[in-house]
Design a protein around this motif. Structure first.
Motif: not given
Length: 405
Positions: A388, A392-393, A395-396, A399
Protein backbone atom coordinates in the motif's frame (compact mmCIF):
# COMPACT_ATOMS: atom_id res chain seq x y z
CA UNK A 1 -55.29 -12.98 -20.65
CA UNK A 2 -52.73 -15.43 -21.93
CA UNK A 3 -49.07 -14.63 -22.52
CA UNK A 4 -47.16 -16.11 -25.39
CA UNK A 5 -44.43 -18.50 -24.20
CA UNK A 6 -40.90 -17.37 -24.91
CA UNK A 7 -39.40 -19.45 -27.67
CA UNK A 8 -36.06 -20.96 -26.70
CA UNK A 9 -33.50 -20.85 -29.48
CA UNK A 10 -31.54 -24.07 -29.84
CA UNK A 11 -27.95 -23.39 -30.87
CA UNK A 12 -26.53 -26.34 -32.74
CA UNK A 13 -24.73 -24.84 -35.75
CA UNK A 14 -21.65 -22.56 -35.80
CA UNK A 15 -23.38 -20.06 -38.09
CA UNK A 16 -25.52 -19.13 -35.10
CA UNK A 17 -22.74 -17.32 -33.26
CA UNK A 18 -21.65 -15.07 -36.09
CA UNK A 19 -20.21 -12.47 -36.29
CA UNK A 20 -16.95 -13.54 -34.69
CA UNK A 21 -15.62 -9.97 -34.98
CA UNK A 22 -17.31 -6.61 -35.61
CA UNK A 23 -17.38 -5.60 -39.25
CA UNK A 24 -18.09 -1.89 -38.90
CA UNK A 25 -15.06 -0.27 -40.56
CA UNK A 26 -15.31 3.08 -38.76
CA UNK A 27 -15.70 1.43 -35.39
CA UNK A 28 -12.78 -0.91 -36.03
CA UNK A 29 -10.59 2.06 -36.96
CA UNK A 30 -11.56 3.69 -33.66
CA UNK A 31 -10.57 0.52 -31.79
CA UNK A 32 -7.30 0.29 -33.73
CA UNK A 33 -6.27 3.77 -32.60
CA UNK A 34 -6.95 2.92 -28.97
CA UNK A 35 -5.11 -0.37 -29.27
CA UNK A 36 -2.00 1.36 -30.61
CA UNK A 37 -1.92 3.36 -27.40
CA UNK A 38 -2.12 0.15 -25.34
CA UNK A 39 0.63 -1.47 -27.39
CA UNK A 40 2.96 1.53 -27.16
CA UNK A 41 2.42 1.92 -23.41
CA UNK A 42 2.93 -1.81 -22.85
CA UNK A 43 6.22 -1.84 -24.76
CA UNK A 44 7.47 1.17 -22.78
CA UNK A 45 6.47 -0.59 -19.57
CA UNK A 46 8.49 -3.65 -20.56
CA UNK A 47 11.58 -1.43 -20.66
CA UNK A 48 11.05 0.05 -17.20
CA UNK A 49 13.08 -1.00 -14.15
CA UNK A 50 15.61 -3.83 -14.14
CA UNK A 51 14.75 -7.33 -15.46
CA UNK A 52 15.12 -8.81 -11.97
CA UNK A 53 12.74 -6.20 -10.58
CA UNK A 54 10.29 -6.91 -13.38
CA UNK A 55 10.47 -10.63 -12.62
CA UNK A 56 9.67 -9.95 -8.96
CA UNK A 57 6.72 -7.88 -10.10
CA UNK A 58 5.53 -10.69 -12.39
CA UNK A 59 5.42 -13.02 -9.38
CA UNK A 60 3.26 -10.50 -7.57
CA UNK A 61 0.96 -10.02 -10.57
CA UNK A 62 0.61 -13.79 -10.94
CA UNK A 63 -0.72 -14.04 -7.39
CA UNK A 64 -2.99 -11.07 -8.13
CA UNK A 65 -4.33 -12.85 -11.21
CA UNK A 66 -5.30 -15.81 -9.08
CA UNK A 67 -6.91 -13.63 -6.43
CA UNK A 68 -8.92 -11.53 -8.86
CA UNK A 69 -10.00 -14.39 -11.17
CA UNK A 70 -11.34 -16.31 -8.19
CA UNK A 71 -12.87 -13.11 -6.81
CA UNK A 72 -14.87 -12.77 -10.04
CA UNK A 73 -16.24 -16.25 -9.34
CA UNK A 74 -17.18 -15.29 -5.77
CA UNK A 75 -14.52 -17.58 -4.27
CA UNK A 76 -11.76 -15.18 -3.31
CA UNK A 77 -8.85 -16.15 -1.10
CA UNK A 78 -7.22 -13.41 0.93
CA UNK A 79 -3.81 -12.41 -0.49
CA UNK A 80 -2.10 -13.34 2.76
CA UNK A 81 -3.52 -16.85 2.51
CA UNK A 82 -2.26 -17.05 -1.07
CA UNK A 83 1.19 -16.00 0.12
CA UNK A 84 1.05 -18.72 2.78
CA UNK A 85 -0.06 -21.32 0.22
CA UNK A 86 2.97 -20.48 -1.92
CA UNK A 87 5.06 -21.53 1.09
CA UNK A 88 2.93 -24.73 1.39
CA UNK A 89 1.48 -23.37 4.64
CA UNK A 90 -2.25 -24.10 4.62
CA UNK A 91 -4.93 -23.05 7.07
CA UNK A 92 -6.36 -25.52 9.57
CA UNK A 93 -9.82 -24.29 8.52
CA UNK A 94 -11.02 -26.66 5.75
CA UNK A 95 -12.87 -24.04 3.69
CA UNK A 96 -9.93 -21.61 3.80
CA UNK A 97 -7.46 -24.38 2.96
CA UNK A 98 -9.58 -25.44 -0.02
CA UNK A 99 -9.61 -21.89 -1.40
CA UNK A 100 -5.86 -21.73 -0.84
CA UNK A 101 -5.38 -24.88 -2.91
CA UNK A 102 -7.58 -23.48 -5.70
CA UNK A 103 -5.60 -20.23 -5.70
CA UNK A 104 -2.30 -22.11 -5.79
CA UNK A 105 -3.57 -24.30 -8.64
CA UNK A 106 -4.41 -21.17 -10.63
CA UNK A 107 -0.91 -19.74 -10.10
CA UNK A 108 0.76 -22.99 -11.14
CA UNK A 109 -1.56 -23.41 -14.13
CA UNK A 110 -0.74 -19.91 -15.35
CA UNK A 111 2.97 -20.61 -15.02
CA UNK A 112 2.57 -23.90 -16.91
CA UNK A 113 0.66 -22.29 -19.77
CA UNK A 114 3.20 -19.50 -20.12
CA UNK A 115 5.98 -22.06 -20.16
CA UNK A 116 4.52 -23.82 -23.19
CA UNK A 117 5.81 -21.03 -25.43
CA UNK A 118 2.91 -21.70 -27.80
CA UNK A 119 2.80 -19.63 -31.00
CA UNK A 120 0.20 -16.89 -31.23
CA UNK A 121 -2.14 -18.83 -33.48
CA UNK A 122 -2.14 -21.84 -31.11
CA UNK A 123 -2.86 -19.69 -28.06
CA UNK A 124 -6.10 -18.52 -29.69
CA UNK A 125 -7.36 -22.04 -30.44
CA UNK A 126 -9.52 -24.42 -28.44
CA UNK A 127 -6.73 -26.88 -27.50
CA UNK A 128 -5.26 -24.06 -25.41
CA UNK A 129 -8.63 -23.52 -23.75
CA UNK A 130 -8.86 -27.22 -22.91
CA UNK A 131 -5.26 -27.19 -21.71
CA UNK A 132 -6.03 -24.21 -19.46
CA UNK A 133 -9.01 -26.01 -17.92
CA UNK A 134 -6.96 -29.19 -17.44
CA UNK A 135 -3.95 -27.32 -16.04
CA UNK A 136 -6.14 -25.73 -13.37
CA UNK A 137 -8.52 -28.52 -12.36
CA UNK A 138 -6.01 -31.31 -12.92
CA UNK A 139 -4.07 -29.93 -9.95
CA UNK A 140 -7.05 -30.34 -7.61
CA UNK A 141 -8.35 -33.42 -5.88
CA UNK A 142 -11.88 -34.58 -6.78
CA UNK A 143 -13.05 -33.15 -3.46
CA UNK A 144 -11.60 -29.72 -4.23
CA UNK A 145 -13.19 -29.63 -7.68
CA UNK A 146 -16.65 -30.70 -6.54
CA UNK A 147 -19.23 -27.96 -7.06
CA UNK A 148 -21.96 -26.96 -4.62
CA UNK A 149 -24.48 -29.10 -6.53
CA UNK A 150 -22.26 -32.17 -6.18
CA UNK A 151 -20.79 -32.20 -9.69
CA UNK A 152 -17.14 -33.24 -9.94
CA UNK A 153 -15.38 -31.08 -12.54
CA UNK A 154 -13.49 -33.22 -15.05
CA UNK A 155 -10.24 -31.48 -16.10
CA UNK A 156 -10.18 -30.48 -19.75
CA UNK A 157 -13.32 -32.43 -20.64
CA UNK A 158 -16.06 -30.91 -22.77
CA UNK A 159 -19.48 -31.00 -21.15
CA UNK A 160 -21.68 -33.93 -22.08
CA UNK A 161 -25.03 -32.42 -21.31
CA UNK A 162 -27.05 -29.36 -22.24
CA UNK A 163 -27.01 -26.51 -19.73
CA UNK A 164 -28.65 -23.16 -19.03
CA UNK A 165 -26.51 -20.27 -17.79
CA UNK A 166 -28.83 -17.64 -16.33
CA UNK A 167 -30.91 -16.61 -19.38
CA UNK A 168 -28.43 -17.99 -21.91
CA UNK A 169 -28.85 -21.40 -23.52
CA UNK A 170 -25.36 -22.36 -24.76
CA UNK A 171 -24.98 -24.66 -27.77
CA UNK A 172 -26.05 -28.26 -27.43
CA UNK A 173 -23.26 -30.42 -26.12
CA UNK A 174 -23.22 -32.57 -29.26
CA UNK A 175 -22.52 -29.47 -31.38
CA UNK A 176 -19.57 -28.19 -29.30
CA UNK A 177 -16.85 -29.66 -31.60
CA UNK A 178 -18.33 -27.75 -34.55
CA UNK A 179 -18.42 -24.44 -32.66
CA UNK A 180 -14.86 -24.89 -31.38
CA UNK A 181 -13.62 -25.80 -34.84
CA UNK A 182 -15.17 -22.65 -36.26
CA UNK A 183 -13.49 -20.53 -33.58
CA UNK A 184 -10.16 -22.19 -34.29
CA UNK A 185 -10.44 -21.50 -38.00
CA UNK A 186 -11.25 -17.83 -37.45
CA UNK A 187 -9.22 -16.77 -34.40
CA UNK A 188 -6.30 -19.19 -34.73
CA UNK A 189 -4.09 -17.04 -36.94
CA UNK A 190 -1.47 -14.33 -36.64
CA UNK A 191 -3.10 -10.94 -36.20
CA UNK A 192 -1.73 -7.47 -36.74
CA UNK A 193 -0.95 -5.44 -33.63
CA UNK A 194 -4.02 -3.31 -34.33
CA UNK A 195 -6.44 -6.22 -34.52
CA UNK A 196 -4.80 -8.69 -32.15
CA UNK A 197 -6.41 -7.23 -29.05
CA UNK A 198 -9.83 -7.16 -30.75
CA UNK A 199 -9.42 -10.84 -31.61
CA UNK A 200 -8.56 -11.67 -27.99
CA UNK A 201 -11.59 -9.72 -26.75
CA UNK A 202 -13.96 -11.38 -29.20
CA UNK A 203 -12.57 -14.83 -28.48
CA UNK A 204 -13.03 -14.27 -24.74
CA UNK A 205 -16.72 -13.58 -25.27
CA UNK A 206 -17.35 -16.37 -27.75
CA UNK A 207 -15.59 -18.86 -25.44
CA UNK A 208 -17.89 -17.75 -22.62
CA UNK A 209 -20.90 -17.95 -24.94
CA UNK A 210 -20.10 -21.50 -26.10
CA UNK A 211 -19.64 -22.62 -22.45
CA UNK A 212 -17.54 -25.64 -23.40
CA UNK A 213 -17.28 -27.12 -19.91
CA UNK A 214 -19.82 -28.11 -17.30
CA UNK A 215 -18.04 -25.81 -14.82
CA UNK A 216 -14.92 -23.67 -14.77
CA UNK A 217 -15.55 -21.80 -18.01
CA UNK A 218 -14.74 -18.35 -16.63
CA UNK A 219 -11.46 -19.35 -15.04
CA UNK A 220 -10.35 -21.29 -18.13
CA UNK A 221 -11.29 -18.40 -20.43
CA UNK A 222 -9.34 -15.89 -18.32
CA UNK A 223 -6.31 -18.18 -18.25
CA UNK A 224 -6.38 -18.42 -22.03
CA UNK A 225 -6.84 -14.66 -22.28
CA UNK A 226 -3.89 -14.09 -19.96
CA UNK A 227 -1.61 -16.24 -22.14
CA UNK A 228 -2.88 -14.49 -25.27
CA UNK A 229 -2.04 -11.09 -23.74
CA UNK A 230 1.35 -12.22 -22.41
CA UNK A 231 3.42 -10.92 -25.37
CA UNK A 232 1.83 -7.52 -24.79
CA UNK A 233 1.60 -7.39 -20.99
CA UNK A 234 4.82 -9.32 -20.26
CA UNK A 235 3.06 -10.24 -17.02
CA UNK A 236 3.40 -6.66 -15.74
CA UNK A 237 -0.27 -5.72 -15.84
CA UNK A 238 -3.34 -7.78 -15.15
CA UNK A 239 -6.59 -7.74 -17.10
CA UNK A 240 -8.09 -9.85 -14.31
CA UNK A 241 -7.55 -6.97 -11.90
CA UNK A 242 -9.47 -4.63 -14.18
CA UNK A 243 -12.29 -7.11 -14.81
CA UNK A 244 -12.68 -7.88 -11.11
CA UNK A 245 -12.84 -4.20 -10.19
CA UNK A 246 -15.66 -3.80 -12.70
CA UNK A 247 -17.23 -7.19 -12.07
CA UNK A 248 -20.84 -6.12 -12.64
CA UNK A 249 -19.95 -4.28 -15.85
CA UNK A 250 -17.89 -7.30 -16.97
CA UNK A 251 -20.85 -9.64 -16.62
CA UNK A 252 -23.27 -7.11 -18.10
CA UNK A 253 -21.19 -6.59 -21.24
CA UNK A 254 -20.69 -10.34 -21.65
CA UNK A 255 -24.43 -10.90 -21.29
CA UNK A 256 -25.33 -8.08 -23.68
CA UNK A 257 -23.07 -9.55 -26.34
CA UNK A 258 -25.16 -12.75 -26.13
CA UNK A 259 -28.10 -10.87 -27.68
CA UNK A 260 -29.59 -11.76 -31.01
CA UNK A 261 -29.18 -9.26 -33.86
CA UNK A 262 -31.32 -6.18 -33.29
CA UNK A 263 -32.62 -5.33 -36.77
CA UNK A 264 -31.09 -4.64 -40.17
CA UNK A 265 -28.61 -2.05 -38.85
CA UNK A 266 -27.03 -4.50 -36.40
CA UNK A 267 -24.70 -6.41 -38.66
CA UNK A 268 -25.41 -9.49 -40.73
CA UNK A 269 -24.80 -12.30 -38.27
CA UNK A 270 -27.21 -14.09 -35.96
CA UNK A 271 -25.89 -12.30 -32.84
CA UNK A 272 -25.70 -8.58 -32.21
CA UNK A 273 -22.68 -6.96 -33.82
CA UNK A 274 -23.36 -3.73 -31.92
CA UNK A 275 -23.22 -5.48 -28.55
CA UNK A 276 -20.07 -7.38 -29.52
CA UNK A 277 -18.51 -4.03 -30.41
CA UNK A 278 -19.54 -2.60 -27.03
CA UNK A 279 -17.94 -5.59 -25.33
CA UNK A 280 -14.71 -4.96 -27.28
CA UNK A 281 -14.75 -1.30 -26.25
CA UNK A 282 -15.17 -2.30 -22.63
CA UNK A 283 -12.39 -4.92 -22.75
CA UNK A 284 -9.94 -2.59 -24.48
CA UNK A 285 -10.81 0.10 -21.95
CA UNK A 286 -9.88 -2.29 -19.15
CA UNK A 287 -6.53 -2.94 -20.83
CA UNK A 288 -5.96 0.80 -21.23
CA UNK A 289 -6.67 1.40 -17.55
CA UNK A 290 -4.40 -1.38 -16.35
CA UNK A 291 -1.36 -0.54 -18.48
CA UNK A 292 -1.70 3.14 -17.59
CA UNK A 293 -1.98 2.33 -13.91
CA UNK A 294 1.14 0.17 -13.92
CA UNK A 295 3.02 2.80 -15.94
CA UNK A 296 2.29 5.28 -13.16
CA UNK A 297 3.26 2.76 -10.49
CA UNK A 298 6.63 2.02 -12.13
CA UNK A 299 7.60 5.62 -12.78
CA UNK A 300 11.08 5.72 -11.26
CA UNK A 301 10.81 9.25 -9.93
CA UNK A 302 7.52 8.58 -8.19
CA UNK A 303 8.80 5.25 -6.89
CA UNK A 304 11.78 6.94 -5.25
CA UNK A 305 9.40 9.24 -3.39
CA UNK A 306 7.29 6.29 -2.28
CA UNK A 307 10.40 4.43 -1.12
CA UNK A 308 11.32 7.47 0.93
CA UNK A 309 7.81 7.55 2.43
CA UNK A 310 7.98 3.83 3.23
CA UNK A 311 11.31 4.19 5.01
CA UNK A 312 9.98 7.19 6.93
CA UNK A 313 6.83 5.33 8.03
CA UNK A 314 8.81 2.26 9.09
CA UNK A 315 11.30 4.40 11.02
CA UNK A 316 8.52 6.04 12.99
CA UNK A 317 6.40 2.97 13.63
CA UNK A 318 8.76 0.01 13.90
CA UNK A 319 12.51 0.36 14.04
CA UNK A 320 14.16 3.77 14.13
CA UNK A 321 17.63 2.25 14.30
CA UNK A 322 17.21 0.13 11.14
CA UNK A 323 15.14 2.34 8.88
CA UNK A 324 17.19 5.38 7.92
CA UNK A 325 16.74 7.85 5.08
CA UNK A 326 20.15 6.76 3.76
CA UNK A 327 18.54 3.51 2.60
CA UNK A 328 16.46 5.19 -0.08
CA UNK A 329 19.30 5.60 -2.60
CA UNK A 330 20.47 1.95 -2.60
CA UNK A 331 16.86 0.69 -2.57
CA UNK A 332 16.09 2.86 -5.59
CA UNK A 333 19.26 1.62 -7.26
CA UNK A 334 18.34 -2.08 -6.99
CA UNK A 335 14.90 -1.23 -8.32
CA UNK A 336 16.18 0.58 -11.40
CA UNK A 337 19.62 -0.92 -12.05
CA UNK A 338 19.41 -4.39 -10.58
CA UNK A 339 20.93 -6.51 -7.79
CA UNK A 340 23.85 -5.39 -5.66
CA UNK A 341 26.29 -7.38 -3.60
CA UNK A 342 25.74 -6.96 0.11
CA UNK A 343 28.97 -5.05 0.44
CA UNK A 344 27.98 -2.68 -2.37
CA UNK A 345 24.59 -2.08 -0.75
CA UNK A 346 26.23 -1.33 2.60
CA UNK A 347 28.73 1.05 1.00
CA UNK A 348 26.03 2.85 -0.97
CA UNK A 349 24.15 3.76 2.21
CA UNK A 350 27.08 5.85 3.46
CA UNK A 351 26.33 4.61 6.98
CA UNK A 352 28.78 3.00 9.35
CA UNK A 353 29.46 -0.68 8.74
CA UNK A 354 27.58 -1.97 11.79
CA UNK A 355 24.58 0.34 11.29
CA UNK A 356 24.35 -0.43 7.58
CA UNK A 357 24.54 -4.19 8.12
CA UNK A 358 21.86 -3.98 10.80
CA UNK A 359 19.63 -2.13 8.33
CA UNK A 360 20.42 -4.65 5.58
CA UNK A 361 19.44 -7.55 7.84
CA UNK A 362 16.19 -5.86 8.74
CA UNK A 363 15.33 -5.13 5.10
CA UNK A 364 15.91 -8.80 4.25
CA UNK A 365 13.84 -9.97 7.21
CA UNK A 366 10.98 -7.67 6.22
CA UNK A 367 11.09 -8.73 2.56
CA UNK A 368 11.95 -5.32 1.12
CA UNK A 369 15.15 -6.95 -0.07
CA UNK A 370 15.43 -10.51 -1.31
CA UNK A 371 18.38 -12.81 -1.84
CA UNK A 372 18.68 -16.31 -3.24
CA UNK A 373 21.35 -17.34 -0.72
CA UNK A 374 22.66 -16.29 2.71
CA UNK A 375 25.52 -14.33 1.15
CA UNK A 376 24.09 -13.66 -2.31
CA UNK A 377 23.28 -10.41 -4.06
CA UNK A 378 20.22 -8.50 -2.92
CA UNK A 379 17.32 -7.30 -5.06
CA UNK A 380 14.10 -5.45 -4.36
CA UNK A 381 11.17 -7.35 -2.88
CA UNK A 382 7.49 -6.51 -2.73
CA UNK A 383 6.14 -7.66 0.66
CA UNK A 384 2.36 -7.68 0.85
CA UNK A 385 2.19 -5.63 4.03
CA UNK A 386 4.09 -2.77 2.35
CA UNK A 387 2.39 -2.75 -1.05
CA UNK A 388 0.00 0.00 0.00
CA UNK A 389 3.05 2.27 0.35
CA UNK A 390 5.08 1.02 -2.62
CA UNK A 391 2.18 0.66 -5.08
CA UNK A 392 -0.90 2.47 -3.73
CA UNK A 393 -4.18 0.85 -4.83
CA UNK A 394 -2.44 -1.90 -6.78
CA UNK A 395 -3.56 -4.68 -4.47
CA UNK A 396 -5.29 -2.95 -1.53
CA UNK A 397 -6.88 -6.18 -0.30
CA UNK A 398 -3.39 -7.37 0.70
CA UNK A 399 -3.12 -4.71 3.42
CA UNK A 400 -6.39 -5.70 5.11
CA UNK A 401 -6.55 -8.38 7.77
CA UNK A 402 -8.42 -11.55 6.68
CA UNK A 403 -11.91 -11.45 8.14
CA UNK A 404 -11.76 -15.16 8.97
CA UNK A 405 -8.29 -15.02 10.55
Amino acid sequence: MHSTPTQVVVYDHPAQFEPLMPGNAAAMQELALRIRGVVEASLRLQGSAHPVTRQRLRELVRAMNSYYSNCIEGQSTHPRYIESALRKDFSDKPDVAQRQRIALAHIEAERELEGLGAPEEAVLQSPMLLRAHAALYGRLTPQDRTTEDGHVVQPGQLRQEDVIVHRHHPPTWTSLPGFLSRMDGFYGRRWSLDMGLVAVACLHHRVAWVHAFRDGNGRAARLQTHVALQPLSAGLWSVNRGLARQRDAYYTHLSNADMARQGDLDGRGNLSERMLLEWCRFFIGVCEDQVQFMTEMLDLGALKKRLHALVLVKSQTEDTSAYRSELVVPLHYVLAAGPLSRREFVQMTGLGERTARHSLSRLLADGLLRSDSPKGDVSLGFPLDQLHLLFPNLYPEAAAKPVDA
